[in-house]
Design an enzyme around this catalytic site. Structure first.
Site, mmCIF file in Angstrom:
data_model
loop_
_atom_site.group_PDB
_atom_site.id
_atom_site.type_symbol
_atom_site.label_atom_id
_atom_site.label_comp_id
_atom_site.label_asym_id
_atom_site.label_seq_id
_atom_site.Cartn_x
_atom_site.Cartn_y
_atom_site.Cartn_z
ATOM 1 N N ARG A 23 0.825 -1.219 0.000
ATOM 2 C CA ARG A 23 0.000 0.000 0.000
ATOM 3 C C ARG A 23 0.857 1.267 0.000
ATOM 4 N NH1 ARG A 23 -5.458 -0.024 1.320
ATOM 5 N NH2 ARG A 23 -6.325 -2.098 1.227
ATOM 6 N N ARG A 27 -3.233 7.052 0.920
ATOM 7 C CA ARG A 27 -3.663 8.262 1.632
ATOM 8 C C ARG A 27 -2.648 8.885 2.573
ATOM 9 N NH1 ARG A 27 -8.795 5.155 3.398
ATOM 10 N NH2 ARG A 27 -7.101 3.658 3.218
ATOM 11 N N ARG A 36 -6.776 12.373 -5.384
ATOM 12 C CA ARG A 36 -7.979 11.661 -4.960
ATOM 13 C C ARG A 36 -9.127 12.625 -4.627
ATOM 14 N NH1 ARG A 36 -11.777 9.620 -3.460
ATOM 15 N NH2 ARG A 36 -12.099 7.811 -2.112
ATOM 16 N N ASP A 72 -7.058 -2.277 -7.405
ATOM 17 C CA ASP A 72 -7.613 -2.826 -6.167
ATOM 18 C C ASP A 72 -7.965 -4.289 -6.338
ATOM 19 O OD1 ASP A 72 -8.450 -1.800 -3.385
ATOM 20 O OD2 ASP A 72 -10.065 -3.137 -3.967
ATOM 21 N N TYR A 147 -14.796 -11.610 -0.146
ATOM 22 C CA TYR A 147 -15.534 -10.398 -0.555
ATOM 23 C C TYR A 147 -16.814 -10.768 -1.287
ATOM 24 C CZ TYR A 147 -11.971 -7.255 1.130
ATOM 25 O OH TYR A 147 -11.137 -6.553 1.963
HETATM 26 O O1 CP3 Z 1 -0.114 -1.229 -2.662
HETATM 27 C C1 CP3 Z 1 -0.341 -0.263 -3.403
HETATM 28 O O2 CP3 Z 1 0.134 0.864 -3.233
HETATM 29 C C2 CP3 Z 1 -1.197 -0.505 -4.635
HETATM 30 C C3 CP3 Z 1 -2.569 -0.291 -4.483
HETATM 31 C C4 CP3 Z 1 -3.483 -1.216 -3.708
HETATM 32 C C5 CP3 Z 1 -4.725 -0.765 -3.189
HETATM 33 N N1 CP3 Z 1 -5.395 -1.848 -2.700
HETATM 34 C C6 CP3 Z 1 -5.191 0.623 -3.219
HETATM 35 C C7 CP3 Z 1 -6.278 1.058 -2.326
HETATM 36 C C8 CP3 Z 1 -3.400 -2.585 -3.444
HETATM 37 C C9 CP3 Z 1 -2.257 -3.565 -3.729
HETATM 38 C C10 CP3 Z 1 -4.621 -2.963 -2.823
HETATM 39 C C11 CP3 Z 1 -4.955 -4.346 -2.436
HETATM 40 C C12 CP3 Z 1 -6.107 -4.580 -1.573
HETATM 41 N N2 CP3 Z 1 -7.357 -4.009 -1.644
HETATM 42 C C13 CP3 Z 1 -6.148 -5.559 -0.566
HETATM 43 C C14 CP3 Z 1 -5.017 -6.488 -0.228
HETATM 44 C C15 CP3 Z 1 -3.983 -5.806 0.601
HETATM 45 C C16 CP3 Z 1 -4.343 -5.725 2.039
HETATM 46 O O3 CP3 Z 1 -4.323 -4.586 2.538
HETATM 47 O O4 CP3 Z 1 -4.566 -6.757 2.669
HETATM 48 C C17 CP3 Z 1 -7.416 -5.523 0.021
HETATM 49 C C18 CP3 Z 1 -7.917 -6.390 1.154
HETATM 50 C C19 CP3 Z 1 -8.181 -4.545 -0.682
HETATM 51 C C20 CP3 Z 1 -9.594 -4.168 -0.468
HETATM 52 C C21 CP3 Z 1 -9.747 -2.779 -0.050
HETATM 53 N N3 CP3 Z 1 -9.526 -1.700 -0.864
HETATM 54 C C22 CP3 Z 1 -10.172 -2.315 1.204
HETATM 55 C C23 CP3 Z 1 -10.494 -3.212 2.390
HETATM 56 C C24 CP3 Z 1 -10.206 -0.929 1.128
HETATM 57 C C25 CP3 Z 1 -10.731 -0.001 2.177
HETATM 58 C C26 CP3 Z 1 -9.829 0.126 3.321
HETATM 59 C C27 CP3 Z 1 -8.883 1.237 3.037
HETATM 60 O O5 CP3 Z 1 -7.675 1.039 3.189
HETATM 61 O O6 CP3 Z 1 -9.403 2.313 2.694
HETATM 62 C C28 CP3 Z 1 -9.752 -0.536 -0.153
HETATM 63 C C29 CP3 Z 1 -9.573 0.823 -0.677
HETATM 64 C C30 CP3 Z 1 -8.218 1.178 -1.204
HETATM 65 N N4 CP3 Z 1 -7.415 0.380 -1.980
HETATM 66 C C31 CP3 Z 1 -7.557 2.439 -1.033
HETATM 67 C C32 CP3 Z 1 -6.344 2.367 -1.740
HETATM 68 C C33 CP3 Z 1 -5.312 3.451 -1.913
HETATM 69 C C34 CP3 Z 1 -8.129 3.636 -0.307
HETATM 70 C C35 CP3 Z 1 -9.163 4.251 -1.195
HETATM 71 C C36 CP3 Z 1 -9.237 5.747 -1.104
HETATM 72 O O7 CP3 Z 1 -8.365 6.443 -1.651
HETATM 73 O O8 CP3 Z 1 -10.234 6.193 -0.521
#
Ligand code: CP3
Length: 340
Positions: A23, A27, A36, A72, A147
Site C-alpha cells: 500500500r 492516503r 484523490r 484494487d 468479498y
Molecule cells: O499497494 C499499493 O500501493 C497498490 C494499491 C493497492 C490498493 N489496494 C489501493 C487502495 C493494493 C495492492 C490494494 C490491495 C487490496 N485491496 C487488498 C489487499 C492488501 C491488504 O491490505 O490486505 C485488500 C484487502 C483490498 C480491499 C480494499 N480496498 C479495502 C479493504 C479498502 C478499504 C480500506 C482502506 O484502506 O481504505 C480498499 C480501498 C483502497 N485500496 C484504497 C487504496 C489506496 C483507499 C481508497 C481511497 O483512496 O479512498
C-alpha cells in the site's frame, strides 16, 4: 543484471535488502490525497494516466526498489459480474454470493475486454519506470471469495465459514471460478509487462488447518503454478496465518510475504518444513512501528535485516501502511534499511 528486487525474489544474495511497502501508494501521501480529492477511488483505478501517476508518487519520493500497480483487489470481482461500490467504510458488494443459485451471476471474463485499463496502466508504467521493476497483483482465491460471500471486508467471516461447511460443493465451485478468472487476469498483467506478481491472501488467517487443506491449497497452488510458468516470480502473502506456514509452503511460491506475528527466521524454518524447493521471504515490520519512536523503529529494522541474512530477503511491512503514517517515519525507515 537483475535489480536488487528481482535478485532477492530468486533467492540470491543482495548487498542490502530491496525495499518496497504494501500500500505504498495511498492516503498517507499528500500528493495522493490531492489527486484523490478530484476523483472517486474507482475512477482513479480505471484512468490509466492517474493510476500511473499515483503508482509513481512513492517511487519518486522514496526511491523504493519496486513499484506496485495501482489498482484494487475488487476490480476482478466487478469484471466477474458482481457489482462493487466503495464507500467511506471500504468496499461493498450489494449482491453477495451465498448459494448455488447465486453462482449463476458469476462469470469468468476476458481480461483484455473487461479490464483494459489495467494493461494500459502497466504499459504506460513500463515506459516511465526505467530500472525499477513493476509488481502486478491480485487477491488470492480465498480472500477474493470472502468479498464475494461476505459482501464487505469480513470481521468474523461467518458467511464464508457457513458456505464452506454447509455447502462445500458450492464453495469449491466459487473458488474454482475465481481462480480461473484471476489466472487470466494475472497472465494478462504479465503479458503487458509486470515483472513479478504478488497474490494477497489478506484474510486467510481465519481458516483452520483442515479448511486450508480442503479448500484453499488447491486453487492457490494452481494459480501460483500458472503464473510461475510465465517465468516471473510469484509472491504469496498469507496474512495472519503464520500458524499454518508448514502447509502454506506447499503452494510453491517463489517468495512468501510474512506478517509481523512471527520473527522472520522462525517463519523461514516453518515454511521449510513443507517446502519442496527453495524460496525467498518478504517482510515483516509491524506497520504500527511507523507510528512510534524512531529509535524503536531502527532497532526492529536492524533485527529484521539480520534475520533476513542478506539472501532471498525483500524488506517490507507485515501488512499495508496505515493512512495516518507520518512521511518522516517512512523516510527514517528507508534510511535504516539502507544502513544510513
Ligand atoms: O499497494 C499499493 O500501493 C497498490 C494499491 C493497492 C490498493 N489496494 C489501493 C487502495 C493494493 C495492492 C490494494 C490491495 C487490496 N485491496 C487488498 C489487499 C492488501 C491488504 O491490505 O490486505 C485488500 C484487502 C483490498 C480491499 C480494499 N480496498 C479495502 C479493504 C479498502 C478499504 C480500506 C482502506 O484502506 O481504505 C480498499 C480501498 C483502497 N485500496 C484504497 C487504496 C489506496 C483507499 C481508497 C481511497 O483512496 O479512498
Amino acid at each position: 543484471m537483475d535489480s536488487l528486487f528481482l535478485a532477492a525474489c530468486r533467492g540470491q544474495s543482495t548487498p542490502r535488502p530491496p525495499l518496497w511497502l504494501m500500500r505504498q501508494a495511498g492516503r498517507y501521501l499528500p500528493e495522493y490525497r490531492e489527486i484523490r480529492s478530484n476523483v472517486t477511488f474507482l475512477e482513479l483505478c480505471k484512468t490509466p494516466a492517474l493510476a500511473v501517476e499515483v503508482t509513481l508518487q512513492p517511487i519518486r519520493r522514496f526511491g523504493f526498489d519496486a513499484a506496485i500497480l495501482f489498482s484494487d483487489l475488487l476490480i476482478p470481482l466487478e469484471a466477474m459480474g458482481l457489482e462493487v461500490v466503495f464507500t467511506e467504510l471500504g468496499p461493498s458488494l450489494p449482491a453477495p454470493v451465498r448459494s448455488e443459485e447465486d453462482l449463476a451471476r458469476v462469470r469468468v471474463f476476458d481480461p483484455w475486454e473487461s479490464t483494459p485499463f489495467v494493461y494500459e496502466t502497466i504499459r504506460l508504467l513500463k515506459d516511465q519506470l526505467g530500472d525499477t521493476p513493476l509488481i502486478g497483483f491480485a487477491g488470492a482465491p480465498f480472500t477474493t471469495a470472502t468479498y464475494a460471500i461476505e459482501g464487505k471486508t469480513g470481521k468474523q467471516f461467518i458467511e464464508t465459514k457457513k458456505l464452506l461447511n454447509r455447502d462445500p460443493k458450492t464453495a469449491h465451485r466459487l473458488l474454482a471460478l475465481i481462480e480461473s478468472a484471476t489466472r487470466s487476469y494475472l497472465l494478462a498483467q504479465v503479458a503487458a509487462g509486470a515483472q513479478a506478481i504478488q497474490i494477497f491472501d489478506s484474510w486467510v488467517g481465519v481458516v483452520s488447518p483442515e479448511e486450508w487443506d480442503e479448500f484453499v491449497l488447491g486453487p492457490t497452488k494452481t494459480l501460483v503454478a500458472a503464473v510461475k510458468a510465465t517465468g516471473v516470480p510469484v509472491i504469496y502473502f498469507p496474512n495472519g496465518a503464520t500458524t499454518l506456514l508448514d502447509r502454506i509452503s506447499k503452494v510453491e511460491a517463489d517468495v512468501y510475504s510474512i506478517d509481523w506475528r512471527l520473527p522472520l527466521g522462525q517463519a523461514r524454518a516453518r515454511l521449510q518444513e513443507g517446502a519442496s524447493g527453495t524460496f525467498a521471504v518478504q517482510g515483516n515490520l509491524d506497520p504500527a512501528l511507523l507510528l512510534g519512536r524512531e529509535d524503536r523503529l531502527r532497532l526492529q529494522v536492524a533485527k529484521i535485516v539480520g534475520e533476513g541474512g542478506g539472501r532471498g530477503h525483500i524488506f517490507n511491512l507485515g501488512h499495508g501502511i496505515y493512512p495516518e503514517t507520518p512521511i518522516a517515519s517512512v523516510e527514517a525507515l528507508v534510511r535504516a534499511v539502507r544502513g544510513q
